[in-house]
Design a protein around this motif. Sequence first.
Motif, short mmCIF file in Angstrom:
data_model
loop_
_atom_site.label_atom_id
_atom_site.label_comp_id
_atom_site.label_asym_id
_atom_site.label_seq_id
_atom_site.Cartn_x
_atom_site.Cartn_y
_atom_site.Cartn_z
N ASN A 125 1.02 -1.10 -0.10
CA ASN A 125 0.06 -0.03 -0.14
C ASN A 125 0.87 1.35 -0.01
N ARG A 126 0.47 2.19 0.81
CA ARG A 126 1.28 3.56 0.66
C ARG A 126 2.02 3.52 2.03
N GLY A 127 2.47 2.40 2.27
CA GLY A 127 3.31 2.26 3.47
C GLY A 127 4.76 3.13 3.65
N TRP A 128 5.17 3.33 2.27
CA TRP A 128 6.45 4.13 2.03
C TRP A 128 6.09 5.44 2.76
N CYS A 129 4.97 6.00 2.71
CA CYS A 129 4.56 7.32 3.22
C CYS A 129 4.68 7.25 4.89
N SER A 130 4.52 6.16 5.51
CA SER A 130 4.85 6.32 7.04
C SER A 130 5.99 5.56 7.72
N ALA A 132 9.02 5.23 5.78
CA ALA A 132 10.34 5.55 4.93
C ALA A 132 10.59 6.76 4.21
N CYS A 133 9.68 7.71 4.19
CA CYS A 133 9.85 8.98 3.57
C CYS A 133 10.71 9.97 4.30
N TRP A 134 11.59 10.50 3.63
CA TRP A 134 12.54 11.51 4.60
C TRP A 134 11.72 12.74 4.58
N THR A 135 10.80 13.12 3.79
CA THR A 135 10.22 14.33 3.88
C THR A 135 9.10 14.26 5.14
N ALA A 136 8.40 13.22 5.15
CA ALA A 136 7.68 12.66 6.38
C ALA A 136 8.35 12.56 7.44
N MET A 137 9.52 12.13 7.56
CA MET A 137 10.39 11.87 8.78
C MET A 137 10.40 13.32 9.58
N ASN A 214 0.04 18.02 10.44
CA ASN A 214 1.34 17.33 10.07
C ASN A 214 1.55 16.86 8.59
N ARG A 215 0.31 16.43 8.14
CA ARG A 215 0.36 15.90 7.01
C ARG A 215 -0.42 16.80 5.66
N ALA A 216 -0.50 17.86 6.01
CA ALA A 216 -0.87 18.76 4.98
C ALA A 216 -0.29 18.72 3.84
N PHE A 217 1.12 18.56 3.84
CA PHE A 217 1.76 18.58 2.61
C PHE A 217 1.49 17.49 1.72
N CYS A 218 1.33 16.41 2.48
CA CYS A 218 1.22 14.97 1.85
C CYS A 218 -0.22 14.91 1.25
N LYS A 219 -1.16 15.78 1.76
CA LYS A 219 -2.60 15.77 1.20
C LYS A 219 -2.87 16.90 0.23
N ILE A 221 0.02 18.80 -1.45
CA ILE A 221 0.86 19.43 -2.27
C ILE A 221 2.11 18.33 -3.00
N CYS A 222 2.44 17.23 -2.10
CA CYS A 222 3.36 16.24 -2.59
C CYS A 222 2.87 15.67 -3.87
N PRO A 223 3.63 15.43 -5.02
CA PRO A 223 3.22 14.82 -6.29
C PRO A 223 3.43 13.29 -6.18
N VAL A 224 3.95 12.73 -5.29
CA VAL A 224 4.43 11.35 -5.20
C VAL A 224 2.97 10.55 -5.18
N PRO A 225 1.86 10.87 -4.73
CA PRO A 225 0.86 10.07 -4.32
C PRO A 225 -0.07 10.01 -5.48
N VAL A 226 0.48 10.71 -6.65
CA VAL A 226 -0.36 10.64 -8.04
C VAL A 226 -0.05 9.42 -8.80
N LEU A 227 1.22 8.93 -8.55
CA LEU A 227 1.74 7.68 -8.67
C LEU A 227 1.35 6.58 -8.00
N GLN A 228 1.36 6.73 -6.63
CA GLN A 228 1.16 5.46 -5.65
C GLN A 228 -0.42 5.18 -5.62
N LYS A 229 -1.10 6.30 -5.82
CA LYS A 229 -2.46 6.02 -5.73
C LYS A 229 -3.05 5.09 -6.85
#
Length: 310
Positions: A125-130, A132-137, A214-219, A221-229
Amino acid sequence: MGQDKWNISFKTIMSSLLFAFVFYAIALWRYLVTGYIFYLYNFGYIGTALACGLFLNTALPKKHRSWGRRIAQLLVGSYLLIYVGFILGENLQLEGFFIYLLMGVFQGATLHYFIAKIIGPLLFNRGWCSWACWTAMVLDLLPWKVPRYKRVRSLGLMRYVHFFVSLAAVLYIWFILGNRTIYADKTTEIYWLAVGSILYFVVGIGVGYIFKDNRAFCKYICPVPVLQKITSRYAIMKVEINKDKCIDCGLCEKNCPMNIKLLAYKNANKRICSTECILCATCIDICPKAAVSITNKIDVIHFKSACIRN
Ligand code: SF4
Ligand code: SF4
Ligand code: SF4
Protein backbone atom coordinates in the motif's frame (compact mmCIF):
# COMPACT_ATOMS: atom_id res chain seq x y z
CA MET A 1 -5.12 -5.19 30.29
CA GLY A 2 -2.03 -6.56 28.63
CA GLN A 3 -1.37 -3.22 26.96
CA ASP A 4 1.68 -2.41 29.08
CA LYS A 5 3.45 -5.64 28.25
CA TRP A 6 5.65 -6.72 25.39
CA ASN A 7 3.87 -8.88 22.84
CA ILE A 8 6.47 -11.22 21.41
CA SER A 9 4.98 -14.16 19.57
CA PHE A 10 6.00 -16.55 16.84
CA LYS A 11 3.73 -14.64 14.44
CA THR A 12 5.33 -11.27 15.32
CA ILE A 13 8.81 -12.62 14.69
CA MET A 14 7.92 -14.51 11.51
CA SER A 15 6.09 -11.62 9.84
CA SER A 16 9.06 -9.30 10.47
CA LEU A 17 11.49 -11.91 9.17
CA LEU A 18 9.36 -12.53 6.10
CA PHE A 19 9.40 -8.82 5.32
CA ALA A 20 13.19 -8.72 5.71
CA PHE A 21 13.61 -11.72 3.42
CA VAL A 22 11.64 -10.02 0.63
CA PHE A 23 14.23 -7.23 0.72
CA TYR A 24 17.12 -9.69 0.96
CA ALA A 25 15.74 -11.42 -2.16
CA ILE A 26 15.66 -8.09 -4.01
CA ALA A 27 19.20 -7.38 -2.80
CA LEU A 28 20.41 -10.71 -4.14
CA TRP A 29 18.55 -10.33 -7.43
CA ARG A 30 20.02 -6.90 -8.13
CA TYR A 31 23.48 -8.02 -7.06
CA LEU A 32 23.42 -11.07 -9.33
CA VAL A 33 22.09 -9.05 -12.26
CA THR A 34 24.46 -6.08 -11.93
CA GLY A 35 27.42 -7.30 -9.86
CA TYR A 36 27.20 -4.13 -7.72
CA ILE A 37 27.84 -4.79 -4.03
CA PHE A 38 25.84 -1.62 -3.32
CA TYR A 39 22.59 -3.48 -3.93
CA LEU A 40 23.43 -6.09 -1.32
CA TYR A 41 23.97 -3.67 1.53
CA ASN A 42 21.41 -1.10 0.34
CA PHE A 43 18.40 -3.42 0.26
CA GLY A 44 19.84 -5.43 3.14
CA TYR A 45 19.96 -2.32 5.29
CA ILE A 46 16.50 -1.06 4.28
CA GLY A 47 14.92 -4.49 4.78
CA THR A 48 16.55 -4.90 8.18
CA ALA A 49 15.52 -1.41 9.34
CA LEU A 50 11.92 -1.94 8.23
CA ALA A 51 11.75 -5.41 9.75
CA CYS A 52 13.03 -4.06 13.09
CA GLY A 53 10.44 -1.27 12.95
CA LEU A 54 7.67 -3.74 12.16
CA PHE A 55 8.76 -6.00 14.96
CA LEU A 56 8.79 -3.15 17.49
CA ASN A 57 5.47 -1.89 16.18
CA THR A 58 3.77 -5.12 17.19
CA ALA A 59 5.99 -6.24 20.08
CA LEU A 60 6.30 -3.07 22.18
CA PRO A 61 3.76 -2.24 24.90
CA LYS A 62 0.81 -0.63 23.16
CA LYS A 63 1.44 2.95 24.24
CA HIS A 64 4.96 2.82 22.74
CA ARG A 65 4.20 0.93 19.54
CA SER A 66 4.38 3.96 17.29
CA TRP A 67 8.10 4.11 18.11
CA GLY A 68 8.59 1.14 15.81
CA ARG A 69 7.35 3.05 12.82
CA ARG A 70 9.22 6.21 13.79
CA ILE A 71 12.49 4.32 14.22
CA ALA A 72 12.12 2.67 10.80
CA GLN A 73 11.18 6.01 9.24
CA LEU A 74 14.26 7.71 10.71
CA LEU A 75 16.63 4.87 9.79
CA VAL A 76 15.42 4.54 6.19
CA GLY A 77 14.57 8.19 5.51
CA SER A 78 17.88 9.59 6.72
CA TYR A 79 19.84 6.82 4.97
CA LEU A 80 18.17 7.55 1.62
CA LEU A 81 18.46 11.31 1.88
CA ILE A 82 21.94 11.64 3.38
CA TYR A 83 23.81 8.57 2.19
CA VAL A 84 22.17 7.67 -1.13
CA GLY A 85 21.19 11.25 -1.95
CA PHE A 86 24.01 13.51 -0.86
CA ILE A 87 26.95 11.13 -0.44
CA LEU A 88 26.35 8.86 -3.44
CA GLY A 89 24.82 11.71 -5.46
CA GLU A 90 21.48 10.17 -6.47
CA ASN A 91 18.49 12.47 -6.82
CA LEU A 92 15.68 10.17 -5.69
CA GLN A 93 13.06 12.88 -6.06
CA LEU A 94 10.38 12.88 -8.74
CA GLU A 95 12.44 14.91 -11.22
CA GLY A 96 15.33 12.51 -10.74
CA PHE A 97 12.96 9.66 -11.61
CA PHE A 98 11.82 11.42 -14.80
CA ILE A 99 15.40 12.16 -15.88
CA TYR A 100 16.58 8.60 -15.22
CA LEU A 101 13.59 7.32 -17.20
CA LEU A 102 14.53 9.52 -20.16
CA MET A 103 18.13 8.33 -19.87
CA GLY A 104 16.86 4.73 -20.01
CA VAL A 105 18.58 3.91 -16.72
CA PHE A 106 17.07 1.27 -14.43
CA GLN A 107 18.83 2.15 -11.19
CA GLY A 108 18.89 4.95 -8.64
CA ALA A 109 15.66 6.94 -8.79
CA THR A 110 14.02 4.65 -11.37
CA LEU A 111 14.49 1.54 -9.26
CA HIS A 112 13.52 3.46 -6.14
CA TYR A 113 10.26 4.66 -7.65
CA PHE A 114 9.52 1.29 -9.20
CA ILE A 115 9.87 -0.58 -5.90
CA ALA A 116 8.67 1.98 -3.35
CA LYS A 117 6.04 3.90 -5.23
CA ILE A 118 4.72 2.05 -8.28
CA ILE A 119 4.84 -1.74 -7.95
CA GLY A 120 5.48 -1.94 -4.18
CA PRO A 121 2.11 -0.35 -3.27
CA LEU A 122 0.41 -3.40 -4.78
CA LEU A 123 1.76 -5.24 -1.76
CA PHE A 124 2.42 -2.75 1.03
CA ASN A 125 0.00 0.00 0.00
CA ARG A 126 1.28 3.53 0.73
CA GLY A 127 3.44 2.22 3.55
CA TRP A 128 6.34 4.20 2.08
CA CYS A 129 4.62 7.36 3.27
CA SER A 130 4.71 6.49 6.94
CA TRP A 131 7.63 4.08 7.20
CA ALA A 132 10.35 5.46 4.96
CA CYS A 133 9.74 8.92 3.47
CA TRP A 134 12.41 11.42 4.47
CA THR A 135 10.09 14.42 4.06
CA ALA A 136 7.49 12.91 6.39
CA MET A 137 10.33 11.89 8.71
CA VAL A 138 10.65 15.61 9.48
CA LEU A 139 6.97 16.56 9.14
CA ASP A 140 5.99 13.88 11.66
CA LEU A 141 8.03 15.79 14.26
CA LEU A 142 5.56 18.70 14.06
CA PRO A 143 3.01 18.97 16.88
CA TRP A 144 -0.21 18.53 14.82
CA LYS A 145 -0.41 14.74 14.68
CA VAL A 146 -4.21 14.82 14.75
CA PRO A 147 -5.49 17.17 12.03
CA ARG A 148 -7.40 20.04 13.57
CA TYR A 149 -9.67 20.60 10.56
CA LYS A 150 -11.45 18.51 7.96
CA ARG A 151 -9.66 17.82 4.75
CA VAL A 152 -10.17 20.40 1.98
CA ARG A 153 -10.76 18.07 -0.94
CA SER A 154 -10.34 20.66 -3.69
CA LEU A 155 -6.80 21.48 -2.53
CA GLY A 156 -5.77 17.93 -3.42
CA LEU A 157 -5.68 19.10 -7.03
CA MET A 158 -2.40 20.86 -6.27
CA ARG A 159 -0.66 17.48 -6.12
CA TYR A 160 -1.56 16.86 -9.76
CA VAL A 161 -0.48 20.36 -10.77
CA HIS A 162 2.83 19.81 -8.98
CA PHE A 163 3.31 16.45 -10.69
CA PHE A 164 2.75 17.82 -14.19
CA VAL A 165 4.85 20.95 -13.57
CA SER A 166 7.76 18.70 -12.50
CA LEU A 167 7.27 16.54 -15.58
CA ALA A 168 7.00 19.58 -17.86
CA ALA A 169 10.20 21.09 -16.41
CA VAL A 170 12.15 17.91 -17.11
CA LEU A 171 10.69 17.53 -20.62
CA TYR A 172 11.54 21.18 -21.34
CA ILE A 173 15.16 20.67 -20.31
CA TRP A 174 15.41 17.41 -22.23
CA PHE A 175 13.58 18.16 -25.48
CA ILE A 176 13.39 21.95 -25.88
CA LEU A 177 16.78 22.88 -24.42
CA GLY A 178 18.21 19.61 -25.75
CA ASN A 179 20.20 19.02 -22.56
CA ARG A 180 20.62 15.22 -22.49
CA THR A 181 23.62 15.26 -20.18
CA ILE A 182 22.09 17.06 -17.26
CA TYR A 183 23.20 14.31 -14.85
CA ALA A 184 26.60 13.75 -16.44
CA ASP A 185 27.95 15.86 -13.60
CA LYS A 186 26.87 14.55 -10.17
CA THR A 187 27.06 18.08 -8.75
CA THR A 188 23.94 19.11 -10.70
CA GLU A 189 22.08 16.09 -9.35
CA ILE A 190 23.08 16.92 -5.79
CA TYR A 191 22.12 20.58 -6.18
CA TRP A 192 18.73 19.59 -7.57
CA LEU A 193 18.19 17.23 -4.65
CA ALA A 194 19.30 19.87 -2.13
CA VAL A 195 17.05 22.61 -3.51
CA GLY A 196 14.11 20.22 -3.91
CA SER A 197 14.48 18.82 -0.39
CA ILE A 198 14.77 22.25 1.21
CA LEU A 199 11.67 23.40 -0.68
CA TYR A 200 9.73 20.34 0.44
CA PHE A 201 10.73 20.84 4.07
CA VAL A 202 9.99 24.58 4.09
CA VAL A 203 6.64 24.26 2.29
CA GLY A 204 5.73 21.16 4.30
CA ILE A 205 6.36 22.89 7.62
CA GLY A 206 4.58 26.03 6.36
CA VAL A 207 1.37 24.28 5.31
CA GLY A 208 1.57 22.10 8.41
CA TYR A 209 1.48 25.27 10.47
CA ILE A 210 -1.30 26.90 8.41
CA PHE A 211 -3.59 23.86 8.53
CA LYS A 212 -2.41 22.69 11.97
CA ASP A 213 -1.84 19.32 10.35
CA ASN A 214 1.49 17.47 10.11
CA ARG A 215 0.35 15.76 6.92
CA ALA A 216 -1.06 18.79 5.07
CA PHE A 217 1.85 18.67 2.62
CA CYS A 218 1.07 15.00 1.89
CA LYS A 219 -2.62 15.73 1.34
CA TYR A 220 -2.34 18.81 -0.80
CA ILE A 221 1.07 19.36 -2.34
CA CYS A 222 3.33 16.33 -2.64
CA PRO A 223 3.19 14.88 -6.19
CA VAL A 224 4.24 11.35 -5.23
CA PRO A 225 0.72 10.06 -4.39
CA VAL A 226 -0.25 10.68 -8.03
CA LEU A 227 1.75 7.54 -8.83
CA GLN A 228 1.13 5.66 -5.60
CA LYS A 229 -2.64 5.99 -5.82
CA ILE A 230 -2.80 4.06 -9.09
CA THR A 231 -1.55 0.80 -7.59
CA SER A 232 -2.28 1.24 -3.88
CA ARG A 233 -5.98 0.91 -4.68
CA TYR A 234 -5.29 -2.78 -5.33
CA ALA A 235 -2.96 -3.25 -2.37
CA ILE A 236 -2.95 -6.61 -0.65
CA MET A 237 -2.18 -5.03 2.74
CA LYS A 238 -5.03 -2.85 3.97
CA VAL A 239 -6.53 -1.82 7.27
CA GLU A 240 -9.67 -3.67 8.33
CA ILE A 241 -12.07 -3.20 11.24
CA ASN A 242 -13.63 -6.19 12.92
CA LYS A 243 -17.30 -5.25 13.21
CA ASP A 244 -17.92 -7.69 16.03
CA LYS A 245 -15.27 -6.11 18.25
CA CYS A 246 -15.90 -2.45 17.39
CA ILE A 247 -17.90 -0.35 19.85
CA ASP A 248 -18.14 2.71 17.60
CA CYS A 249 -16.14 4.92 19.95
CA GLY A 250 -14.73 6.78 16.94
CA LEU A 251 -11.20 7.07 18.31
CA CYS A 252 -9.62 5.52 15.22
CA GLU A 253 -11.29 7.96 12.86
CA LYS A 254 -10.66 10.96 15.08
CA ASN A 255 -6.93 10.22 15.28
CA CYS A 256 -6.31 9.22 11.67
CA PRO A 257 -3.72 11.67 10.32
CA MET A 258 -5.17 11.31 6.81
CA ASN A 259 -8.83 11.98 7.76
CA ILE A 260 -9.99 8.57 6.56
CA LYS A 261 -13.63 7.73 7.28
CA LEU A 262 -12.86 4.42 8.88
CA LEU A 263 -16.32 3.81 10.29
CA ALA A 264 -17.98 4.33 6.94
CA TYR A 265 -15.76 1.58 5.53
CA LYS A 266 -16.60 -0.65 8.48
CA ASN A 267 -20.32 -0.05 8.06
CA ALA A 268 -20.02 -0.84 4.36
CA ASN A 269 -18.22 -4.13 5.22
CA LYS A 270 -15.11 -3.01 3.40
CA ARG A 271 -11.46 -2.83 4.19
CA ILE A 272 -9.99 0.67 4.14
CA CYS A 273 -9.44 0.91 0.41
CA SER A 274 -8.91 4.66 0.40
CA THR A 275 -5.72 5.46 -1.47
CA GLU A 276 -5.07 8.08 1.19
CA CYS A 277 -4.33 5.47 3.84
CA ILE A 278 -0.60 5.43 4.59
CA LEU A 279 -0.61 2.34 6.83
CA CYS A 280 0.67 4.36 9.76
CA ALA A 281 -1.08 2.02 12.22
CA THR A 282 -2.34 4.89 14.39
CA CYS A 283 -5.88 3.48 14.20
CA ILE A 284 -4.59 0.06 15.26
CA ASP A 285 -2.66 1.39 18.24
CA ILE A 286 -5.44 3.64 19.46
CA CYS A 287 -8.34 1.16 19.30
CA PRO A 288 -9.33 0.12 22.84
CA LYS A 289 -10.92 -3.12 21.59
CA ALA A 290 -8.17 -4.36 19.28
CA ALA A 291 -10.72 -4.24 16.49
CA VAL A 292 -8.39 -2.79 13.87
CA SER A 293 -5.70 -4.73 12.06
CA ILE A 294 -3.84 -4.91 8.79
CA THR A 295 -5.10 -7.82 6.73
CA ASN A 296 -3.72 -9.38 3.56
CA LYS A 297 -6.32 -10.05 0.88
CA ILE A 298 -7.12 -9.38 -2.72
CA ASP A 299 -10.17 -7.13 -2.99
CA VAL A 300 -12.51 -7.00 -5.92
CA ILE A 301 -12.41 -3.29 -6.57
CA HIS A 302 -14.85 -1.40 -8.70
CA PHE A 303 -13.59 2.08 -9.21
CA LYS A 304 -16.84 3.94 -8.60
CA SER A 305 -18.31 2.00 -5.73
CA ALA A 306 -15.45 0.74 -3.63
CA CYS A 307 -13.99 3.80 -2.00
CA ILE A 308 -15.65 6.17 0.36
CA ARG A 309 -14.62 9.78 -0.16
CA ASN A 310 -12.66 11.24 2.67
S1 SF4 B 1 2.83 12.08 0.44
FE1 SF4 B 1 4.88 12.69 -0.23
S2 SF4 B 1 5.81 13.78 1.49
FE2 SF4 B 1 4.02 12.67 2.26
S3 SF4 B 1 4.89 10.80 2.99
FE3 SF4 B 1 4.19 10.38 0.91
S4 SF4 B 1 5.98 10.74 -0.38
FE4 SF4 B 1 6.41 11.64 1.63
S1 SF4 C 1 -6.66 4.50 8.30
FE1 SF4 C 1 -5.30 3.96 10.00
S2 SF4 C 1 -3.43 3.27 8.99
FE2 SF4 C 1 -4.61 4.38 7.46
S3 SF4 C 1 -3.84 6.47 7.59
FE3 SF4 C 1 -5.60 6.35 8.95
S4 SF4 C 1 -4.77 5.88 10.97
FE4 SF4 C 1 -3.16 5.46 9.45
S1 SF4 D 1 -11.25 2.75 17.81
FE1 SF4 D 1 -11.81 0.58 17.63
S2 SF4 D 1 -13.68 0.37 18.79
FE2 SF4 D 1 -13.40 2.57 18.44
S3 SF4 D 1 -14.55 2.98 16.55
FE3 SF4 D 1 -12.46 2.51 15.95
S4 SF4 D 1 -12.47 0.32 15.50
FE4 SF4 D 1 -14.30 0.75 16.68
